[in-house]
Write a protein that holds these residues in place. Structure first.
Motif, PDB file in Angstrom:
ATOM      1  N   VAL A   1      32.320  52.834  43.797  1.00 42.53           N
ATOM      2  CA  VAL A   1      33.754  52.658  43.545  1.00 42.53           C
ATOM      3  C   VAL A   1      34.170  51.220  43.836  1.00 42.53           C
ATOM      4  O   VAL A   1      34.913  50.589  43.060  1.00 42.53           O
ATOM      5  N   HIS A   2      33.688  50.658  44.948  1.00 42.73           N
ATOM      6  CA  HIS A   2      34.044  49.280  45.294  1.00 42.73           C
ATOM      7  C   HIS A   2      33.373  48.285  44.350  1.00 42.73           C
ATOM      8  O   HIS A   2      33.976  47.271  43.977  1.00 42.73           O
ATOM      9  N   SER A   3      32.143  48.553  43.970  1.00 41.23           N
ATOM     10  CA  SER A   3      31.439  47.650  43.070  1.00 41.23           C
ATOM     11  C   SER A   3      32.094  47.619  41.689  1.00 41.23           C
ATOM     12  O   SER A   3      32.192  46.556  41.053  1.00 41.23           O
ATOM     13  N   LEU A   4      32.554  48.772  41.211  1.00 41.50           N
ATOM     14  CA  LEU A   4      33.272  48.813  39.940  1.00 41.50           C
ATOM     15  C   LEU A   4      34.548  47.982  40.000  1.00 41.50           C
ATOM     16  O   LEU A   4      34.933  47.339  39.015  1.00 41.50           O
ATOM     17  N   ALA A   5      35.216  47.997  41.161  1.00 40.28           N
ATOM     18  CA  ALA A   5      36.440  47.201  41.311  1.00 40.28           C
ATOM     19  C   ALA A   5      36.140  45.717  41.158  1.00 40.28           C
ATOM     20  O   ALA A   5      36.886  44.974  40.503  1.00 40.28           O
ATOM     21  N   VAL A   6      35.017  45.254  41.744  1.00 39.70           N
ATOM     22  CA  VAL A   6      34.658  43.841  41.638  1.00 39.70           C
ATOM     23  C   VAL A   6      34.252  43.497  40.210  1.00 39.70           C
ATOM     24  O   VAL A   6      34.612  42.441  39.682  1.00 39.70           O
ATOM     25  N   THR A   7      33.494  44.382  39.573  1.00 38.55           N
ATOM     26  CA  THR A   7      33.085  44.130  38.191  1.00 38.55           C
ATOM     27  C   THR A   7      34.298  44.083  37.273  1.00 38.55           C
ATOM     28  O   THR A   7      34.375  43.253  36.352  1.00 38.55           O
ATOM     29  N   GLU A   8      35.266  44.957  37.520  1.00 40.01           N
ATOM     30  CA  GLU A   8      36.474  44.968  36.692  1.00 40.01           C
ATOM     31  C   GLU A   8      37.320  43.720  36.897  1.00 40.01           C
ATOM     32  O   GLU A   8      37.826  43.117  35.939  1.00 40.01           O
ATOM     33  N   LYS A   9      37.463  43.295  38.160  1.00 41.58           N
ATOM     34  CA  LYS A   9      38.349  42.172  38.463  1.00 41.58           C
ATOM     35  C   LYS A   9      37.696  40.819  38.168  1.00 41.58           C
ATOM     36  O   LYS A   9      38.350  39.909  37.646  1.00 41.58           O
ATOM     37  N   ARG A  10      36.399  40.693  38.531  1.00 45.39           N
ATOM     38  CA  ARG A  10      35.776  39.372  38.509  1.00 45.39           C
ATOM     39  C   ARG A  10      34.558  39.281  37.602  1.00 45.39           C
ATOM     40  O   ARG A  10      34.010  38.201  37.416  1.00 45.39           O
ATOM     41  N   GLY A  11      34.098  40.401  37.053  1.00 48.00           N
ATOM     42  CA  GLY A  11      32.951  40.345  36.158  1.00 48.00           C
ATOM     43  C   GLY A  11      31.630  40.102  36.855  1.00 48.00           C
ATOM     44  O   GLY A  11      30.650  39.688  36.215  1.00 48.00           O
TER      45      GLY A  11
END
Length: 657
Positions: A260-270
Motif C-alpha cells: 500500500v505504501h509502495s503504491l503511494a510512492v509509485t503513484e506520486k513520484r514514479g
C-alpha cells in the motif's frame, strides 16, 4: 438433483474461467478487439455459475441432505440453521468453494468498476484473474468436490459441525479473511498485466491502489476477528499464540501494508516500481502459501481444514507455478520497471523505503520461524518447536522501529527535507511524547520500561500526526484547512492511530494481566486484580444440540456489583465433544474473564480467572486501521469516472486525476 446441478455449475464456471484466462489475453496480444471484449461477459458468467453452485451447497445443508458426503460430515439435523449455513465453509471442500466464489466476486467487481481502464489493460487483468480461478476450480473439482454423494447408503443423521466452529466467529471470520486473501489477487493481476503491457507508471499504481487498500482492510478485519474469536472461544484467555496458521494470515498483511505504501510512492513520484511489483507478487504468493499450510496436512492446528497431503501437493505445484512464472516475467521485463527519479536522505521516499524494509523483514522472520520446523521435519525427521519467544524477540523490536518512523514519515516532504527544519518540527513532538508517557505510567501506577516505551511510541505517533495536521492548516485557518484535506490524508492518520492503539493494547494487556487458576466450591471467593469473584455454584442446562454445566460467578468491586459471569462446560452430543465457553464481562478499559476447567467433585470446579486490562484496544486498533484503508480507497480521485476512453500511451493519466 440439486447437488448435481451444483456440480454442473462448477464445471461451467471452470469453462468460463479457462476461456477468461485465454481469449482476452490472446486478444490483447494480437490486438483483437472482439476477443478483448469477451473479458467482461466471461467474468460475469464465471461469477454467476459459482454463485449458483454455492447456493446449491447451502440448500443441501439447510434441508439436511445427508446423501451429500460433505453435508453428512459437517452438519446435523439438530444444528441451528445459522450454523448450518456457516457450515457450508466449515471444512475444506466448502471453504474452497467460498474461496472460488469470492475470487469470482472480485473478478466481477473489477469488470464492473474499472471502466476507465484501457481495453487491453482490463483484458489482461481479468485474464490473469481467470487463470488463477482456473487453477482453483481444477483443484476444487478434481480433488475437493463438495457435491460427492453417499449413495446408496445414506446416513440417517450427520456427524455434526466441529463444536469449535459452532460459533458466531465462523459466520464472519473466514469470509472476511478470504476477502483479504483473494483480494490480493487483484493487485497481483494488475502487476502482471502491467508487466505484460510494459506500462508501469503512475496510472497503473492509481488503478491498483484502491483495490489493494480494500483487500488489505478486509484481511486486517479478518485477522482481528480471528484473534477475538480465539480469545473468547478457546477458553485460555490469550489472543495470539504465533500458531503457523495465524502466521499465515499475518505475513500477507505485513507485505500488503508495504505494498500500500509502495503504491503511494509509485503513484506520486514514479519510483519504487520494482518494489511495488515484487510486493504485489509476494502478497498474493503468501496468501497462496497460507492456503497450502491450512490444507496440506503438513501441520496440526485448530485452524487447519484438511489433512490430505495429495491436496497439498497440488497447491504447492500451483504456488510454485504462480511464483516462478511471475518472477520469470519480472526478470524479462526488468528494464521496464527501472525508476529514474532522485530523492534525498531526509525525504518521504526514504522513510517509506525504510517502512517497506522493516515490514518485509518482519514478514521474513515470521516466514522463517513458521517454515523452518516443517522443513527440518521433512528433511531429517527432527522435531523442533519455534514458539512465542522467537517471534517476540525478533518481531517486536521491528515494530518499535516502524512506529518510530511513522511520525517522521508523516511530516517529511517529498524529494528533500532540510534536516534543521525537520529537527525543529519533531523536537516538541518528542518532548510531548515523553511527558505523556510519564503521565500515562503515573496514571497506571506502573513505571516499567516496556509500558513507558510503548506509551512513548504511541504518543510519538499520535502527537506527530496532530503536529502535521496543525502544520497543514495553520496558514488557512483551522476550519477551512480541515475541510480542504483529502480523505486519503485522514485515512493515513486513522490507520496510524489504529497501530498506536493496538500497540498499547498488546503491551498493557500483557504487562498488567492478572490471573489465577484455582479450585472453587460453591460459596468460595477469590480476589484478582482488585475484583472480588464469588462462585455461587453451577446448574445443568440443555441447548439445541448440546448440554452444559453453567456456573454462576458474581463479581463485585469495593462492595459494588459489577457483573454476573456464566462460564460453561459444554458437551456436544453428536460427537461427544467437550468445549469450554468462557464467561466474559467486556469493557473498554478491562475484561473480566472466567473459564471452567474440570469438575472436582462436591460441586467444585477448576476455575481460571483473568482480569485483562485494555485487551479490547487490540481489536479496536485493528478496526481503526482497516477503516483507514477503506477511507483511503474512498478518496475522490479513485471514484472519478473518466468520460473519455484512455488512448495511446496513457499520457492522459494526469488529466484523469
Amino acid at each position: 438433483m440439486i447437488p448435481e446441478l451444483g456440480q454442473l455449475a462448477m464445471i461451467l464456471a471452470l469453462c468460463f474461467s479457462a476461456a477468461l484466462g485465454v481469449l482476452p489475453l490472446l486478444g490483447a496480444w494480437r490486438g483483437q478487439v472482439v476477443w478483448m471484449a469477451l473479458a467482461r461477459p466471461l467474468a460475469w458468467g464465471q461469477f454467476a455459475f459459482l454463485a449458483f453452485a454455492f447456493a446449491c451447497l447451502a440448500r443441501s445443508f439447510m434441508v439436511d441432505d445427508f446423501s451429500v458426503a460433505y453435508v453428512a460430515q459437517n452438519s446435523n439435523s439438530a444444528l441451528p440453521w445459522y450454523y448450518k449455513f456457516s457450515a457450508v465453509w466449515g471444512a475444506h471442500e466448502g471453504s474452497l468453494l467460498l474461496w472460488a466464489l469470492i475470487l469470482g466476486g472480485w473478478t466481477f467487481a473489477v469488470s464492473i468498476f474499472s471502466g476507465q481502464l484501457p481495453r487491453d489493460m482490463l483484458a489482461r487483468v481479468l485474464a490473469v484473474m481467470g487463470l488463477i480461478g482456473t487453477g482453483f476450480m481444477v483443484f476444487l473439482i478434481c480433488t475437493s468436490n463438495p457435491f460427492s454423494r453417499l449413495l446408496p447408503q445414506v446416513p440417517a443423521n450427520g456427524r455434526d459441525l466441529n463444536p469449535l466452529l459452532q460459533d458466531f466467529g465462523l459466520v464472519v471470520h473466514p469470509p472476511m479473511l478470504y476477502m483479504g486473501y483473494v483480494g490480493f489477487s487483484v493487485a497481483f493481476a494488475f502487476a502482471i498485466a502491467a508487466l505484460l503491457g510494459g506500462r508501469l507508471d503512475a496510472a497503473w499504481a492509481r488503478w491498483s491502489r484502491p483495490w489493494t487498500l480494500v483487500a488489505w482492510s478486509f484481511l486486517g478485519v479478518g485477522i482481528s476477528l480471528g484473534s477475538w474469536w480465539a480469545y473468547y472461544e478457546l477458553g485460555w484467555g490469550g489472543w495470539w499464540f504465533w500458531d503457523p496458521v495465524e502466521n499465515a494470515s499475518l505475513m500477507p498483511w505485513l507485505v500488503g501494508t508495504a505494498l500500500v505504501h509502495s503504491l503511494a510512492v509509485t503513484e506520486k513520484r514514479g519510483v519504487f516500481k520494482s518494489w511495488t511489483v515484487l510486493l504485489a507478487i509476494a502478497a498474493f504468493s503468501l496468501s497462496l502459501m497460507g492456503t497450502f499450510l491450512v490444507r496440506s496436512g503438513v501441520l496440526t492446528s485448530v485452524h487447519a481444514f484438511a489433512s490430505d497431503p495429495t491436496r497439498g501437493v497440488f497447491i504447492l505445484g500451483f504456488l510454485l507455478l504462480v511464483v516462478g512464472g511471475s518472477l520469470g516475467l519480472f526478470a524479462l521485463r526488468a528494464p521496464v520497471v527501472r525508476s529514474h527519479a532522485r530523492f534525498g536522505l531526509w525525504s518521504r521516499e526514504t522513510l517509506l523505503l525504510g517502512n517497506n524494509l522493516l515490514l518485509v523483514v518482519a514478514a521474513a522472520t515470521i516466514l522463517l520461524g513458521t517454515l523452518y520446523p516443517l522443513l527440518l521435519d521433512a528433511l531429517t525427521g527432527a522435531k523442533l518447536s519455534v514458539g512465542p519467544p522467537y517471534f517476540n524477540l525478533l518481531f517486536l523490536p521491528l515494530m518499535a522501529l516502524l512506529m518510530l518512523l511513522l511520525a517522521v514519515g508523516v511530516v517529511v516532504r517529498w524529494k528533500h527535507t532540510p534536516g534543521r527544519w525537520l529537527a525543529g518540527l519533531l523536537t516538541p513532538v518528542l518532548v510531548a511524547a515523553v511527558v505523556l508517557a510519564v503521565l500515562g505510567g503515573w496514571w497506571l501506577g506502573d513505571f516499567d520500561w516496556p509500558v513507558l516505551a510503548v506509551f512513548a511510541l504511541a504518543m510519538w505517533v499520535v502527537v506527530g500526526g496532530l503536529r502535521d495536521v496543525f502544520d497543514k492548516t495553520r496558514h488557512t485557518g483551522l476550519a477551512r484547512g480541515l475541510r480542504g484535506l483529502r480523505r486519503s490524508y485522514w485515512a493515513m492518520h486513522l490507520a496510524h492511530l489504529g497501530i498506536a492503539v493496538c500497540a498499547l493494547g498488546v503491551v498493557l494487556s500483557s504487562q498488567h494481566n492478572a490471573e489465577r487458576d484455582l479450585r472453587m466450591a460453591p460459596g468460595e471467593a477469590v480476589d484478582v486484580g482488585g475484583y472480588h469473584f464469588v462462585f455461587e455454584g453451577s446448574q445443568h442446562v440443555n441447548g439445541p444440540n448440546w448440554s452444559a454445566d453453567r456456573a454462576v460467578i458474581r463479581v463485585t468491586q469495593g462492595g459494588r456489583p459489577v457483573a454476573v459471569l456464566n462460564p460453561e462446560k459444554r458437551l456436544y452430543t453428536a460427537q461427544q465433544s467437550m468445549m469450554t465457553e468462557a464467561g466474559i464481562d467486556p469493557g473498554l478499559l478491562r475484561d473480566l474473564y472466567v473459564a471452567l476447567g474440570e469438575p472436582l467433585g462436591d460441586g467444585a470446579w477448576a476455575v481460571r480467572v483473568h482480569v485483562k486490562p485494555f485487551v479490547r484496544w487490540i481489536w479496536l486498533g485493528g478496526v481503526l486501521t482497516a477503516l483507514g484503508g477503506l477511507l483511503a480507497a474512498a478518496d475522490g480521485r479513485y471514484r472519478t469516472k473518466v468520460k473519455a476512453r484512455v488512448r495511446g500511451t496513457l499520457g492522459l493519466k494526469e488529466a484523469a486525476a
